[in-house]
Design a protein around this motif. Sequence first.
Motif, PDB file in Angstrom:
ATOM      1  N   THR A   1      -5.048 -12.339 -17.003  1.00 40.73           N
ATOM      2  CA  THR A   1      -6.060 -12.607 -16.057  1.00 40.73           C
ATOM      3  C   THR A   1      -6.095 -14.067 -15.606  1.00 40.73           C
ATOM      4  OG1 THR A   1      -7.684 -12.929 -17.798  1.00 40.73           O
ATOM      5  CG2 THR A   1      -7.493 -10.815 -16.950  1.00 40.73           C
ATOM      6  N   GLY A   2      -5.597 -14.826 -16.520  1.00 42.19           N
ATOM      7  CA  GLY A   2      -5.550 -16.305 -16.050  1.00 42.19           C
ATOM      8  C   GLY A   2      -4.544 -16.596 -15.156  1.00 42.19           C
ATOM      9  N   ARG A   3      -3.459 -15.864 -14.863  1.00 43.59           N
ATOM     10  CA  ARG A   3      -2.459 -16.036 -13.866  1.00 43.59           C
ATOM     11  C   ARG A   3      -2.439 -15.169 -12.699  1.00 43.59           C
ATOM     12  NH1 ARG A   3      -1.660 -20.673 -14.570  1.00 43.59           N
ATOM     13  NH2 ARG A   3       0.285 -20.604 -13.714  1.00 43.59           N
ATOM     14  N   LEU A   4      -3.361 -14.147 -12.772  1.00 39.15           N
ATOM     15  CA  LEU A   4      -3.447 -13.008 -11.855  1.00 39.15           C
ATOM     16  C   LEU A   4      -4.849 -12.679 -11.549  1.00 39.15           C
ATOM     17  CD1 LEU A   4      -2.062 -10.990  -9.869  1.00 39.15           C
ATOM     18  CD2 LEU A   4      -2.216  -9.292 -11.669  1.00 39.15           C
ATOM     19  N   ARG A   5      -5.256 -12.828 -10.379  1.00 45.25           N
ATOM     20  CA  ARG A   5      -6.717 -12.141  -9.996  1.00 45.25           C
ATOM     21  C   ARG A   5      -6.628 -11.258  -8.652  1.00 45.25           C
ATOM     22  NH1 ARG A   5     -11.423 -16.318  -9.789  1.00 45.25           N
ATOM     23  NH2 ARG A   5     -12.513 -14.406 -10.137  1.00 45.25           N
ATOM     24  N   VAL A   6      -7.047 -10.145  -8.702  1.00 48.88           N
ATOM     25  CA  VAL A   6      -6.809  -8.981  -7.773  1.00 48.88           C
ATOM     26  C   VAL A   6      -8.244  -8.804  -7.026  1.00 48.88           C
ATOM     27  CG1 VAL A   6      -6.222  -6.594  -7.328  1.00 48.88           C
ATOM     28  CG2 VAL A   6      -4.979  -7.774  -9.031  1.00 48.88           C
ATOM     29  N   TRP A   7      -8.001  -8.922  -5.536  1.00 50.28           N
ATOM     30  CA  TRP A   7      -9.168  -8.670  -4.759  1.00 50.28           C
ATOM     31  C   TRP A   7      -9.125  -7.475  -3.858  1.00 50.28           C
ATOM     32  CZ3 TRP A   7     -12.848 -12.216  -5.608  1.00 50.28           C
ATOM     33  CH2 TRP A   7     -12.395 -13.368  -6.467  1.00 50.28           C
ATOM     34  N   ALA A   8     -10.148  -6.846  -3.790  1.00 51.48           N
ATOM     35  CA  ALA A   8     -10.141  -5.769  -2.642  1.00 51.48           C
ATOM     36  C   ALA A   8      -9.937  -6.196  -1.275  1.00 51.48           C
ATOM     37  CB  ALA A   8     -11.453  -4.817  -2.953  1.00 51.48           C
ATOM     38  N   SER A   9      -9.183  -5.455  -0.366  1.00 52.41           N
ATOM     39  CA  SER A   9      -8.799  -5.993   0.805  1.00 52.41           C
ATOM     40  C   SER A   9      -8.546  -5.061   1.824  1.00 52.41           C
ATOM     41  CB  SER A   9      -7.629  -6.998   0.672  1.00 52.41           C
ATOM     42  OG  SER A   9      -7.116  -7.603   1.931  1.00 52.41           O
ATOM     43  N   PRO A  10      -9.010  -5.205   2.973  1.00 49.00           N
ATOM     44  CA  PRO A  10      -8.519  -4.249   4.227  1.00 49.00           C
ATOM     45  C   PRO A  10      -7.198  -4.400   4.604  1.00 49.00           C
ATOM     46  CG  PRO A  10      -9.890  -6.217   4.849  1.00 49.00           C
ATOM     47  CD  PRO A  10      -9.773  -6.357   3.688  1.00 49.00           C
ATOM     48  N   ALA A  11      -6.280  -5.565   4.299  1.00 50.05           N
ATOM     49  CA  ALA A  11      -5.096  -5.920   4.477  1.00 50.05           C
ATOM     50  C   ALA A  11      -4.221  -4.710   4.627  1.00 50.05           C
ATOM     51  CB  ALA A  11      -4.454  -6.822   3.717  1.00 50.05           C
ATOM     52  N   GLN A  12      -3.497  -4.359   5.898  1.00 55.47           N
ATOM     53  CA  GLN A  12      -2.673  -3.255   6.129  1.00 55.47           C
ATOM     54  C   GLN A  12      -1.391  -3.430   5.632  1.00 55.47           C
ATOM     55  OE1 GLN A  12      -4.417  -3.463  10.244  1.00 55.47           O
ATOM     56  NE2 GLN A  12      -3.670  -1.270  10.223  1.00 55.47           N
ATOM     57  N   ASP A  13      -0.758  -4.878   5.738  1.00 57.43           N
ATOM     58  CA  ASP A  13       0.556  -5.269   5.329  1.00 57.43           C
ATOM     59  C   ASP A  13       0.550  -6.327   4.379  1.00 57.43           C
ATOM     60  OD1 ASP A  13       3.195  -5.008   5.851  1.00 57.43           O
ATOM     61  OD2 ASP A  13       3.214  -4.921   7.978  1.00 57.43           O
ATOM     62  N   THR A  14       1.749  -6.657   3.980  1.00 57.92           N
ATOM     63  CA  THR A  14       1.849  -7.415   2.873  1.00 57.92           C
ATOM     64  C   THR A  14       2.404  -8.950   3.191  1.00 57.92           C
ATOM     65  OG1 THR A  14       4.434  -6.954   2.776  1.00 57.92           O
ATOM     66  CG2 THR A  14       2.708  -5.748   1.554  1.00 57.92           C
ATOM     67  N   TRP A  15       2.562  -9.324   4.567  1.00 50.63           N
ATOM     68  CA  TRP A  15       2.924 -10.770   4.895  1.00 50.63           C
ATOM     69  C   TRP A  15       1.766 -11.844   5.074  1.00 50.63           C
ATOM     70  CZ3 TRP A  15       7.453  -9.700   3.650  1.00 50.63           C
ATOM     71  CH2 TRP A  15       8.144  -8.387   4.041  1.00 50.63           C
TER      72      TRP A  15
ATOM     73  N   ARG B   1       0.814  -1.209  -0.002  1.00 51.99           N
ATOM     74  CA  ARG B   1       0.035  -0.033   0.063  1.00 51.99           C
ATOM     75  C   ARG B   1       0.895   1.157  -0.053  1.00 51.99           C
ATOM     76  NH1 ARG B   1      -5.356  -1.054   3.069  1.00 51.99           N
ATOM     77  NH2 ARG B   1      -5.149   1.179   3.363  1.00 51.99           N
ATOM     78  N   ALA B   2       0.318   2.363  -0.664  1.00 51.49           N
ATOM     79  CA  ALA B   2       1.166   3.766  -0.945  1.00 51.49           C
ATOM     80  C   ALA B   2       0.962   4.220   0.500  1.00 51.49           C
ATOM     81  CB  ALA B   2       0.509   4.527  -1.865  1.00 51.49           C
ATOM     82  N   ASP B   3      -0.032   4.089   1.291  1.00 52.41           N
ATOM     83  CA  ASP B   3      -0.353   4.706   2.731  1.00 52.41           C
ATOM     84  C   ASP B   3       0.106   3.802   3.944  1.00 52.41           C
ATOM     85  OD1 ASP B   3      -2.112   2.817   2.233  1.00 52.41           O
ATOM     86  OD2 ASP B   3      -3.879   4.320   3.110  1.00 52.41           O
ATOM     87  N   GLY B   4       0.953   2.831   3.490  1.00 51.65           N
ATOM     88  CA  GLY B   4       1.165   1.804   4.766  1.00 51.65           C
ATOM     89  C   GLY B   4       2.759   1.998   5.004  1.00 51.65           C
ATOM     90  N   ASP B   5       3.265   0.762   5.788  1.00 52.86           N
ATOM     91  CA  ASP B   5       4.642   0.788   6.272  1.00 52.86           C
ATOM     92  C   ASP B   5       5.697   0.977   5.177  1.00 52.86           C
ATOM     93  OD1 ASP B   5       3.665   0.918   9.010  1.00 52.86           O
ATOM     94  OD2 ASP B   5       3.904  -1.351   9.143  1.00 52.86           O
ATOM     95  N   TRP B   6       5.173   0.432   3.965  1.00 49.57           N
ATOM     96  CA  TRP B   6       6.106   0.387   2.985  1.00 49.57           C
ATOM     97  C   TRP B   6       6.276   2.070   2.123  1.00 49.57           C
ATOM     98  CZ3 TRP B   6       9.582  -3.033   2.116  1.00 49.57           C
ATOM     99  CH2 TRP B   6       9.312  -4.355   2.769  1.00 49.57           C
ATOM    100  N   ALA B   7       5.866   2.703   2.571  1.00 49.53           N
ATOM    101  CA  ALA B   7       5.523   4.086   1.922  1.00 49.53           C
ATOM    102  C   ALA B   7       6.935   4.811   1.788  1.00 49.53           C
ATOM    103  CB  ALA B   7       4.722   5.201   2.719  1.00 49.53           C
ATOM    104  N   PRO B   8       8.064   4.670   2.630  1.00 49.58           N
ATOM    105  CA  PRO B   8       9.279   5.056   2.364  1.00 49.58           C
ATOM    106  C   PRO B   8      10.205   4.249   1.141  1.00 49.58           C
ATOM    107  CG  PRO B   8       9.021   4.957   4.778  1.00 49.58           C
ATOM    108  CD  PRO B   8       8.024   4.172   3.993  1.00 49.58           C
TER     109      PRO B   8
ATOM    110  N   GLU C   1      -8.407  -1.943  -8.744  1.00 49.67           N
ATOM    111  CA  GLU C   1      -8.271  -1.590 -10.185  1.00 49.67           C
ATOM    112  C   GLU C   1      -6.906  -1.081 -10.725  1.00 49.67           C
ATOM    113  OE1 GLU C   1     -10.610  -0.583  -8.000  1.00 49.67           O
ATOM    114  OE2 GLU C   1     -12.558  -1.468  -8.431  1.00 49.67           O
ATOM    115  N   ALA C   2      -6.444  -0.263  -9.919  1.00 54.46           N
ATOM    116  CA  ALA C   2      -5.026   0.550 -10.377  1.00 54.46           C
ATOM    117  C   ALA C   2      -4.142  -0.607 -10.121  1.00 54.46           C
ATOM    118  CB  ALA C   2      -4.806   1.543  -9.396  1.00 54.46           C
ATOM    119  N   THR C   3      -4.270  -1.673  -9.150  1.00 53.27           N
ATOM    120  CA  THR C   3      -3.036  -2.917  -9.079  1.00 53.27           C
ATOM    121  C   THR C   3      -3.310  -3.831 -10.603  1.00 53.27           C
ATOM    122  OG1 THR C   3      -3.110  -2.626  -6.741  1.00 53.27           O
ATOM    123  CG2 THR C   3      -2.491  -4.536  -8.001  1.00 53.27           C
ATOM    124  N   ALA C   4      -4.447  -4.229 -10.678  1.00 52.09           N
ATOM    125  CA  ALA C   4      -4.713  -5.023 -11.784  1.00 52.09           C
ATOM    126  C   ALA C   4      -4.234  -4.342 -13.072  1.00 52.09           C
ATOM    127  CB  ALA C   4      -6.321  -5.270 -11.812  1.00 52.09           C
TER     128      ALA C   4
END
Length: 349
Positions: free
Chosen positions: A72-86, A24-31, A61-64
């Motif tokens: 699309t057969g190899r990647l599907r993107v889902w809206a998520s409340p996840a804050q971090d990437t782990w 996320r652009a607004d998460g811990d990865w921002a720097p 939408e932007a990530t996709a």
Amino acid sequence: MKARSRRLPAEWEPVGAVLMAWPRADGDWAPYLPAVRACYRELCAAISRHAPVLLLSATPEATAQELAHLGTGRLRVWASPAQDTWTRDYGPITVLESRGPEGEAPLLLDFRFNGWGGKYQAGGDNRATAAAWHGGAFGLSPLEPVGLVLEGGSIESDGAGTIFTTSSCLLSPGRNPQLDKAAIETALIAQLGARRVIWLNHGELCGDDTDAHIDTLVRLCDPGTLAYVSCDDPGDPAAAPLQRLEAELQGLRTAAGGPYRLIPLPWPQARFAPDDGRRLPATYANFLILNGAVLVPSYGDPSRDQAAQAALAKAFPCHTIEAIDCSALLLQHGSLHCATMQIPAAVFQ
């Protein structure tokens, strides 16, 4: 529920998809956003050659669109409340339940995630698995919430009833303080179908904030083979704990009663955080096993990177070994395996 009515499959069993979360652009990865997203693009591309990627995103939408070249057969993107990437630690842990003559059926377990023992805010991550399931990310497979705090990176399975973990993680007071070792082991037997639990009491990485996740230290490569982090520099602070870990592994026995085949992995050259100068927990044990491939983290250290890849080629003679530069992932104290969660093929059948 009988303990043997379900089992936790080994990572080398068929994989139907890999769950990840876009930084996320607004998460811990921002720097470090440009660097980490470049790493994720490379990682998604490598994984998609072997299994579809299920990608959680705050901006689907932007990530996709950014990753549209994967198809699309190899990647599907889902809206998520996840804050971090782990996703390894808050994604679903899939067990297979025996149905007699009908074979095995998958069950997704949604354990509680509390930010590695309350170290970080994790409400969105804790809701991520249920949100993805409600959105249809895991097909028709059922999801079961579990009150136990358990991270996927804290356990290893041989697929036949042996579970590895570390005492310093699962017995840490921030996770399940109401449970002692016997109670936690009983829960692992019940939830994961374990027949035996091997508790490792030694080994730690400088800079690690997971309380010694097993996937940073020791990994199963097959039911009788363990790859583990080693250190031959007596002046390194990690040397003594890792030597005690090695001795501990030498004393273990497989379910069949024989010693494990042990494959040492080099201790990467020291890397330090740019903000506070702390050592980062680089480890080659944080590899991902996929359908016919093993993705191995590299850290811009050619001699040790190549030595780790050669060691894992011996451990996985029937797999291709593919290196992914994970230097950027270290900046938030994780690596390749931490950033991924394999979803067994049975989930989508």
